[in-house]
Design an enzyme around this catalytic site. Structure first.
Site, PDB file in Angstrom:
ATOM      1  N   THR A 132      60.548  41.647  55.498  1.00 23.78           N
ATOM      2  CA  THR A 132      59.555  42.476  54.551  1.00 23.78           C
ATOM      3  C   THR A 132      57.988  42.181  55.270  1.00 23.78           C
ATOM      4  O   THR A 132      58.123  41.226  56.057  1.00 23.78           O
ATOM      5  CB  THR A 132      59.574  41.745  53.242  1.00 23.78           C
TER       6      THR A 132
ATOM      7  N   TYR B   8      53.598  26.953  48.253  1.00 27.08           N
ATOM      8  CA  TYR B   8      54.800  27.788  48.066  1.00 27.08           C
ATOM      9  C   TYR B   8      55.986  27.388  47.790  1.00 27.08           C
ATOM     10  O   TYR B   8      56.754  27.611  46.723  1.00 27.08           O
ATOM     11  CB  TYR B   8      54.738  28.967  49.269  1.00 27.08           C
TER      12      TYR B   8
ATOM     13  N   ASN C 124      59.994  38.782  40.668  1.00 26.67           N
ATOM     14  CA  ASN C 124      60.001  38.717  41.939  1.00 26.67           C
ATOM     15  C   ASN C 124      58.819  38.705  42.738  1.00 26.67           C
ATOM     16  O   ASN C 124      58.597  38.228  44.004  1.00 26.67           O
ATOM     17  CB  ASN C 124      60.628  40.232  42.440  1.00 26.67           C
TER      18      ASN C 124
ATOM     19  N   ASP D  68      53.929  46.617  39.701  1.00 33.49           N
ATOM     20  CA  ASP D  68      53.325  45.993  41.039  1.00 33.49           C
ATOM     21  C   ASP D  68      51.938  45.968  40.830  1.00 33.49           C
ATOM     22  O   ASP D  68      51.274  46.855  39.956  1.00 33.49           O
ATOM     23  CB  ASP D  68      53.859  46.940  42.065  1.00 33.49           C
TER      24      ASP D  68
HETATM   25  N1  LIG Z   1      60.333  37.870  52.957  1.00 35.00           N
HETATM   26  C1  LIG Z   1      61.041  36.915  52.961  1.00 35.00           C
HETATM   27  O1  LIG Z   1      61.235  36.001  53.887  1.00 35.00           O
HETATM   28  C2  LIG Z   1      61.181  35.908  51.648  1.00 35.00           C
HETATM   29  C3  LIG Z   1      62.037  34.750  51.762  1.00 35.00           C
HETATM   30  C4  LIG Z   1      62.168  34.110  50.685  1.00 35.00           C
HETATM   31  C5  LIG Z   1      61.790  34.431  49.335  1.00 35.00           C
HETATM   32  N2  LIG Z   1      61.049  35.482  49.300  1.00 35.00           N
HETATM   33  C6  LIG Z   1      60.562  36.019  47.776  1.00 35.00           C
HETATM   34  O2  LIG Z   1      61.009  37.321  47.444  1.00 35.00           O
HETATM   35  C7  LIG Z   1      59.853  37.986  46.856  1.00 35.00           C
HETATM   36  C8  LIG Z   1      59.481  39.280  47.458  1.00 35.00           C
HETATM   37  O3  LIG Z   1      58.879  38.942  48.701  1.00 35.00           O
HETATM   38  P1  LIG Z   1      58.966  40.255  49.649  1.00 35.00           P
HETATM   39  O4  LIG Z   1      58.978  39.451  51.041  1.00 35.00           O
HETATM   40  O5  LIG Z   1      59.689  41.295  49.214  1.00 35.00           O
HETATM   41  O6  LIG Z   1      57.277  40.498  49.439  1.00 35.00           O
HETATM   42  P2  LIG Z   1      56.425  41.977  49.932  1.00 35.00           P
HETATM   43  O7  LIG Z   1      55.216  41.367  50.400  1.00 35.00           O
HETATM   44  O8  LIG Z   1      57.093  42.843  50.700  1.00 35.00           O
HETATM   45  O9  LIG Z   1      56.468  42.424  48.239  1.00 35.00           O
HETATM   46  C9  LIG Z   1      55.807  41.814  47.531  1.00 35.00           C
HETATM   47  C10 LIG Z   1      55.135  42.943  46.491  1.00 35.00           C
HETATM   48  O10 LIG Z   1      54.694  42.057  45.302  1.00 35.00           O
HETATM   49  C11 LIG Z   1      53.433  42.640  44.820  1.00 35.00           C
HETATM   50  N3  LIG Z   1      52.506  41.748  44.144  1.00 35.00           N
HETATM   51  C12 LIG Z   1      51.778  40.519  44.915  1.00 35.00           C
HETATM   52  N4  LIG Z   1      51.159  40.138  44.073  1.00 35.00           N
HETATM   53  C13 LIG Z   1      51.209  40.532  42.871  1.00 35.00           C
HETATM   54  C14 LIG Z   1      51.058  40.194  41.500  1.00 35.00           C
HETATM   55  N5  LIG Z   1      50.040  39.353  41.534  1.00 35.00           N
HETATM   56  N6  LIG Z   1      51.630  41.023  40.531  1.00 35.00           N
HETATM   57  C15 LIG Z   1      52.252  42.040  40.556  1.00 35.00           C
HETATM   58  N7  LIG Z   1      52.802  42.387  41.908  1.00 35.00           N
HETATM   59  C16 LIG Z   1      52.412  41.668  43.241  1.00 35.00           C
HETATM   60  C17 LIG Z   1      52.862  43.214  46.133  1.00 35.00           C
HETATM   61  O11 LIG Z   1      51.844  44.274  45.989  1.00 35.00           O
HETATM   62  C18 LIG Z   1      54.192  43.750  46.800  1.00 35.00           C
HETATM   63  O12 LIG Z   1      54.461  45.252  46.525  1.00 35.00           O
HETATM   64  C19 LIG Z   1      58.856  36.763  46.620  1.00 35.00           C
HETATM   65  O13 LIG Z   1      59.011  35.941  45.388  1.00 35.00           O
HETATM   66  C20 LIG Z   1      59.147  36.013  47.865  1.00 35.00           C
HETATM   67  O14 LIG Z   1      58.550  34.785  47.572  1.00 35.00           O
HETATM   68  C21 LIG Z   1      60.577  36.308  50.369  1.00 35.00           C
END
Ligand SMILES: NC(=O)c1ccc[n+]([C@@H]2O[C@H](COP(=O)([O-])OP(=O)(O)OC[C@H]3O[C@@H](n4cnc5c(N)ncnc54)[C@H](O)[C@@H]3O)[C@@H](O)[C@H]2O)c1
Length: 252
Positions: free
Chosen positions: A194, A159, A93, A40
């Site tokens: 999230t 995105y 992720n 992270d």
């Molecule tokens: N939450 C949603 O509704 C949703 C829907 C579809 C897809 N997604 C995808 O799921 C994945 C995770 O999303 P989430 O909702 O769990 O997000 P989140 O914000 O809860 O967690 C994301 C994590 O990634 C870390 N991060 C951000 N930039 C970073 C970098 N440059 N290097 C390393 N770590 C980094 C952050 O510190 C955080 O801990 C993403 O790919 C997102 O696009 C999320």
């Protein structure tokens, strides 16, 4: 096979595992016996996640890594190989949502930042993980895309473009490695509870729930289950796939 120890002996790297879907996936894989590397950009978040997994009895290695930095990813994978003896599983992720702005006004720097972290970083990850898995004799990778990897969603220009790109990269990687004993798949979650979405305010969150035919968003555990399935030998004939998990969102 004892499903409770399905990933015993396996080593997994999960980026963005300090929060949300990545954290839930790391917890699930660790509970099923994998040793997990928590990558992270936030050192605090990685340390907290690793401590939580250790408290559950799992083995976790926190790594501060910015996935947009290819050299940092390479260092992280080298560290995993040194500490755990190799890399078997990876979940690409980490991502950022970017501002919600119509295309004609989209700030150029924000566009570049989203493409760098949400698309180019997945290429960097594959470029680093695939050779490590070849050294191990095989592996399995899941790239976290989104329903925005197959649909247009207004105001999400870079995105959606990045997530469509992740689906394309997944297919190319799967074909290039089909005979190398490495499977590469993508998942496309609908909206998930999230910080990524919950920070947008109550009205937007309510609207997101309503958009799903099941009238709710996904839990992180529901997404982690699908990721674990695709990583596992139970999905041994699944590669190059884009698995939607969206409570019916894209069936409308
Ligand atoms: N939450 C949603 O509704 C949703 C829907 C579809 C897809 N997604 C995808 O799921 C994945 C995770 O999303 P989430 O909702 O769990 O997000 P989140 O914000 O809860 O967690 C994301 C994590 O990634 C870390 N991060 C951000 N930039 C970073 C970098 N440059 N290097 C390393 N770590 C980094 C952050 O510190 C955080 O801990 C993403 O790919 C997102 O696009 C999320």
């Amino acid at each position: 096979m004892d499903r409770n120890r399905e990933f015993a002996g396996k080593v997994a790297f999960i980026s963005g595992a300090g929060s949300g879907i990545g954290l839930a996936t790391a917890e699930l894989l660790a509970s099923l016996g994998a040793r997990v590397a928590i990558g992270d950009i936030s050192t605090d978040a990685a340390d907290r996640a690793a401590a939580k997994i250790a408290a559950m009895g799992g083995t976790a290695l926190p790594l501060t890594v910015d996935v947009g930095d290819h050299a940092a990813l390479a260092r992280a994978v080298s560290r995993i190989e040194a500490d755990f003896g190799g890399l078997d599983l990876a979940v690409n992720n980490a991502a950022i949502p970017g501002p919600r702005v119509p295309l004609e006004d989209y700030p150029i720097e924000a566009w570049k930042a989203v493409i760098d972290i949400d698309l180019t970083a997945v290429f960097y990850a594959l470029r680093t993980e695939l050779p490590a898995m070849k050294r191990r004799g095989g592996g399995s990778i899941v790239n976290i895309a989104s329903i925005a990897g197959g649909l247009g969603i207004p105001l999400t220009g870079p995105y959606a473009a990045a997530k469509h790109g992740v689906v394309g990269l997944t297919r190319v990687a799967a074909l290039e490695n089909a005979t190398a004993n490495i499977r590469i798949n993508a998942v496309g979650p609908g909206y998930v509870e999230t910080p990524f979405v919950m920070e947008r305010g109550e009205d937007i969150v309510r609207a997101y729930r309503e958009k799903h035919p099941v009238k709710r968003m996904a839990t992180t555990a529901e997404i982690a289950e699908q990721v674990a399935f695709l990583l596992s030998d139970r999905a041994s004939f699944v590669t190059g796939a884009y698995h939607i998990i969206d409570g019916g969102y894209s069936a409308q």
